[in-house]
Structure formats: structure tokens, C-alpha cells
Design a protein around this motif. Structure first.
Motif, PDB file in Angstrom:
ATOM      1  N   LEU A  37       0.842  -1.214  -0.026  1.00 18.17           N
ATOM      2  CA  LEU A  37       0.075  -0.032  -0.172  1.00 18.17           C
ATOM      3  C   LEU A  37       0.931   1.321  -0.119  1.00 18.17           C
ATOM      4  O   LEU A  37       0.214   2.465   0.322  1.00 18.17           O
ATOM      5  CB  LEU A  37      -1.039  -0.068   1.167  1.00 18.17           C
ATOM      6  CG  LEU A  37      -1.864  -1.227   1.229  1.00 18.17           C
ATOM      7  CD1 LEU A  37      -2.643  -1.271   2.584  1.00 18.17           C
ATOM      8  CD2 LEU A  37      -2.578  -1.466  -0.020  1.00 18.17           C
ATOM      9  N   PHE A  38       2.143   1.080  -0.325  1.00 21.15           N
ATOM     10  CA  PHE A  38       3.088   2.400  -0.363  1.00 21.15           C
ATOM     11  C   PHE A  38       3.120   3.110   0.889  1.00 21.15           C
ATOM     12  O   PHE A  38       3.814   4.117   1.110  1.00 21.15           O
ATOM     13  CB  PHE A  38       2.514   3.391  -1.312  1.00 21.15           C
ATOM     14  CG  PHE A  38       2.878   2.791  -2.949  1.00 21.15           C
ATOM     15  CD1 PHE A  38       4.144   2.914  -3.316  1.00 21.15           C
ATOM     16  CD2 PHE A  38       1.990   1.985  -3.425  1.00 21.15           C
ATOM     17  CE1 PHE A  38       4.440   2.574  -4.860  1.00 21.15           C
ATOM     18  CE2 PHE A  38       2.202   1.417  -4.661  1.00 21.15           C
ATOM     19  CZ  PHE A  38       3.588   1.493  -5.252  1.00 21.15           C
ATOM     20  N   PHE A  42       5.860   6.990   3.474  1.00 19.46           N
ATOM     21  CA  PHE A  42       5.574   7.967   4.313  1.00 19.46           C
ATOM     22  C   PHE A  42       6.031   7.609   5.698  1.00 19.46           C
ATOM     23  O   PHE A  42       6.302   8.638   6.472  1.00 19.46           O
ATOM     24  CB  PHE A  42       3.929   8.164   4.408  1.00 19.46           C
ATOM     25  CG  PHE A  42       3.182   8.383   3.135  1.00 19.46           C
ATOM     26  CD1 PHE A  42       3.515   9.472   2.468  1.00 19.46           C
ATOM     27  CD2 PHE A  42       2.559   7.392   2.487  1.00 19.46           C
ATOM     28  CE1 PHE A  42       2.851   9.765   0.861  1.00 19.46           C
ATOM     29  CE2 PHE A  42       2.091   7.416   1.278  1.00 19.46           C
ATOM     30  CZ  PHE A  42       2.195   8.702   0.425  1.00 19.46           C
ATOM     31  N   ILE A  43       6.021   6.471   6.120  1.00 21.74           N
ATOM     32  CA  ILE A  43       6.425   6.166   7.389  1.00 21.74           C
ATOM     33  C   ILE A  43       7.374   4.932   7.165  1.00 21.74           C
ATOM     34  O   ILE A  43       7.130   3.823   7.818  1.00 21.74           O
ATOM     35  CB  ILE A  43       5.252   5.654   8.500  1.00 21.74           C
ATOM     36  CG1 ILE A  43       4.370   4.899   7.898  1.00 21.74           C
ATOM     37  CG2 ILE A  43       4.651   7.084   8.805  1.00 21.74           C
ATOM     38  CD1 ILE A  43       3.176   4.279   8.813  1.00 21.74           C
ATOM     39  N   GLY A  85       2.803  -5.541  -4.683  1.00 18.41           N
ATOM     40  CA  GLY A  85       3.408  -4.499  -5.487  1.00 18.41           C
ATOM     41  C   GLY A  85       3.615  -5.023  -6.740  1.00 18.41           C
ATOM     42  O   GLY A  85       3.697  -4.029  -7.765  1.00 18.41           O
ATOM     43  N   PHE A  86       4.243  -6.019  -6.925  1.00 21.27           N
ATOM     44  CA  PHE A  86       4.835  -6.568  -8.440  1.00 21.27           C
ATOM     45  C   PHE A  86       3.385  -6.656  -9.308  1.00 21.27           C
ATOM     46  O   PHE A  86       3.341  -6.073 -10.346  1.00 21.27           O
ATOM     47  CB  PHE A  86       5.366  -8.055  -8.159  1.00 21.27           C
ATOM     48  CG  PHE A  86       5.933  -8.545  -9.660  1.00 21.27           C
ATOM     49  CD1 PHE A  86       7.044  -8.176 -10.166  1.00 21.27           C
ATOM     50  CD2 PHE A  86       4.982  -9.597 -10.078  1.00 21.27           C
ATOM     51  CE1 PHE A  86       7.148  -8.836 -11.379  1.00 21.27           C
ATOM     52  CE2 PHE A  86       5.339 -10.183 -11.313  1.00 21.27           C
ATOM     53  CZ  PHE A  86       6.464  -9.626 -11.796  1.00 21.27           C
ATOM     54  N   GLU A  98       3.336   7.080 -11.051  1.00 22.56           N
ATOM     55  CA  GLU A  98       3.290   8.544 -11.222  1.00 22.56           C
ATOM     56  C   GLU A  98       2.461   9.330 -10.560  1.00 22.56           C
ATOM     57  O   GLU A  98       2.430  10.323 -10.162  1.00 22.56           O
ATOM     58  CB  GLU A  98       3.426   8.895 -12.636  1.00 22.56           C
ATOM     59  CG  GLU A  98       4.740   8.436 -13.466  1.00 22.56           C
ATOM     60  CD  GLU A  98       4.674   8.941 -15.027  1.00 22.56           C
ATOM     61  OE1 GLU A  98       3.690   9.003 -15.478  1.00 22.56           O
ATOM     62  OE2 GLU A  98       6.052   8.723 -15.342  1.00 22.56           O
ATOM     63  N   ARG A  99       1.295   8.468 -10.287  1.00 21.05           N
ATOM     64  CA  ARG A  99      -0.079   8.952  -9.546  1.00 21.05           C
ATOM     65  C   ARG A  99       0.127   8.906  -8.117  1.00 21.05           C
ATOM     66  O   ARG A  99      -0.570   9.171  -7.319  1.00 21.05           O
ATOM     67  CB  ARG A  99      -1.170   8.339 -10.206  1.00 21.05           C
ATOM     68  CG  ARG A  99      -1.473   8.609 -11.414  1.00 21.05           C
ATOM     69  CD  ARG A  99      -3.037   8.040 -11.831  1.00 21.05           C
ATOM     70  NE  ARG A  99      -3.201   6.630 -11.579  1.00 21.05           N
ATOM     71  CZ  ARG A  99      -3.009   5.885 -12.521  1.00 21.05           C
ATOM     72  NH1 ARG A  99      -2.750   6.506 -13.810  1.00 21.05           N
ATOM     73  NH2 ARG A  99      -3.226   4.453 -12.258  1.00 21.05           N
ATOM     74  N   ARG A 100       1.151   8.137  -7.622  1.00 21.53           N
ATOM     75  CA  ARG A 100       1.365   7.930  -6.344  1.00 21.53           C
ATOM     76  C   ARG A 100       1.891   8.959  -5.355  1.00 21.53           C
ATOM     77  O   ARG A 100       1.709   8.878  -4.061  1.00 21.53           O
ATOM     78  CB  ARG A 100       2.176   6.722  -5.754  1.00 21.53           C
ATOM     79  CG  ARG A 100       1.885   5.453  -6.447  1.00 21.53           C
ATOM     80  CD  ARG A 100       0.575   4.863  -5.710  1.00 21.53           C
ATOM     81  NE  ARG A 100      -0.566   5.207  -6.732  1.00 21.53           N
ATOM     82  CZ  ARG A 100      -1.921   5.206  -6.447  1.00 21.53           C
ATOM     83  NH1 ARG A 100      -2.205   4.707  -5.001  1.00 21.53           N
ATOM     84  NH2 ARG A 100      -2.723   5.453  -7.069  1.00 21.53           N
ATOM     85  N   GLY A 101       2.548   9.920  -5.946  1.00 23.01           N
ATOM     86  CA  GLY A 101       2.935  11.207  -5.152  1.00 23.01           C
ATOM     87  C   GLY A 101       3.568  12.103  -6.041  1.00 23.01           C
ATOM     88  O   GLY A 101       3.374  12.314  -7.237  1.00 23.01           O
TER      89      GLY A 101
END
Length: 227
Positions: A37-38, A42-43, A85-86, A98-101
Motif C-alpha cells: 500500500l506504499f 510515508f513512514i 506491489g509486483f 506516477e500517480r502515487r505522489g
């Protein structure tokens, strides 16, 4: 890694507040979410090495936690997180990344792509011990259409070395001082390796950029030299 005493205290408090079953689920959930979940973007310290080492310390100090169950669940969570993720990268491609951040994420993605191109199969294993790479390498491998069986084997080795290895290191570090010292040595080795890999990547990218600029400025020069 965060100081062992701080980890021991915080995770010990968590165990007391949540109970055994919920403690397992929180640790496993954070490990899984770190890559799937990426959340690791962030942490990273809450979902990475510090969490594993600290949970091992708590298991050693508590007679209620089963270390075998903890390490098996952690290894499985780490493995499944990278698999998700894969598959996301393979299904949705670079546009998904590219939409993740924002800009910081895009820079990390570019570094990860270069890292993956250079180390291939081993990149998935090594990335486990590098916070920024741990999050993005599985997705980059999916975007790059890495052979599924190859990713499966590298992911399995990485999950065992990182998820199981660091948790057991924390567990035995509490009772065997030599293990604790070895853990710091291992951490230092991986930090040094990440610096070396990063420097090599930077030099290679800079060299490639210079060659591209030269070719663009003097398009016939390279062709003449090659004759």
C-alpha cells in the motif's frame, strides 16, 4: 534503526494495550502495507527494519508471544506485500507509480529504475534492506515485466532474509549480547552497500547524461568515431 530501548518500550506498550492476537496482526499488517500500500513511503521506520527488530525484542521479553508464529507471519506478510506491489506494477504500469505522489516520489522512482536495471534479480533481495528501494523495486519489477518465477524466487529469499532474519536478530539480541553487536555490524554493512550502490548509480547516470548531451550537440561525431 531506532534505539532498541525506545522500540522495546513502545512495542511493549502496544502489546499491553492491544493483546497478543492484535499485536501480531498490527505487526504483520504494517509489514504488508509497507510495500503493498506504499505506506513505507510515508513512514518507513514504522514499517521497516526497526519494527522487525523491535518486535523480536518484545517477543524475547514477553512470555506470551510465540517467536515462531511471529517470524513466520512476518515473513509471509513481507512476501505477500511485494507480490501485491509486483502485480500492481505489471497490471497498471508506470502511470500507476506516477500517480502515487509528488516530485520526491518521482525522484525515488527514477533512482529505483536505475537500481533495478543494474542489479536485476538481486535488486529485489537487496532492496529489502533499503527503505526507498523496498517500496518501489517490486512495482518497478512489475512495470519492467520481470519474469514471474524469477521475481517469486528473489522475493522469497528477500522475505526470509529480511522479515525472518531481522526479527530473529532482535529476539536473540535481548539475551545474547554478541548477536546485538552483530546486528549493528550487519546494519552498517548494508548502509555502506547502499551508499556504494547509490554512488555507482549516480556516476552511471551522470555518464549516460553526458554522452546523450554530446550526441545531441554533435550528432555526427559519435558516428565518425565508430567508423
Amino acid at each position: 534503526m531506532l534505539p532498541a530501548a525506545a522500540l522495546d518500550q513502545q512495542l511493549g506498550d502496544l502489546l499491553g494495550a492491544t493483546g497478543i492476537v492484535l499485536f501480531y496482526l498490527i505487526v504483520w499488517g504494517l509489514v504488508f502495507a509497507g510495500t503493498a500500500l506504499f505506506l513505507g513511503v510515508f513512514i518507513p521506520f514504522v514499517t521497516g527494519d526497526s519494527l522487525l527488530f523491535g518486535s523480536g525484542l518484545v517477543a524475547s521479553a514477553s512470555g506470551d508471544l510465540n517467536i515462531v508464529l511471529l517470524v513466520v507471519g512476518t515473513g509471509v506478510a513481507a512476501f505477500l506485500g511485494d507480490q501485491v506491489g509486483f502485480l500492481l506494477g505489471r497490471r497498471y504500469g508506470r502511470g500507476y507509480l506516477e500517480r502515487r505522489g509528488g516530485r520526491r516520489t518521482l525522484v525515488a522512482i527514477a533512482r529505483t529504475e536505475s537500481f533495478y536495471r543494474k542489479f536485476g534479480w538481486w535488486a529485489v533481495v537487496i532492496a529489502r534492506f533499503m527503505p526507498w528501494a523496498r517500496v518501489f523495486v517490486p512495482v518497478i519489477a512489475g512495470v519492467g515485466r520481470m519474469n514471474y518465477v524469477k521475481f517469486l524466487t528473489s522475493n522469497l529469499l528477500g522475505a526470509v532474509a529480511w522479515g525472518v532474519g531481522l526479527t530473529l536478530t532482535g529476539y536473540y539480541a535481548a539475551s545474547i549480547p554478541g548477536v546485538k553487536n552483530a546486528a549493528y555490524v550487519i546494519a552498517a554493512v548494508f548502509i555502506a552497500a547502499s551508499i556504494v550502490f547509490g554512488y555507482r548509480t549516480w556516476r552511471a547516470d551522470r555518464r549516460a547524461g553526458s554522452e546523450a548531451a554530446t550526441t545531441a550537440e554533435f550528432p555526427g561525431q559519435r558516428h565518425t568515431r565508430d567508423r
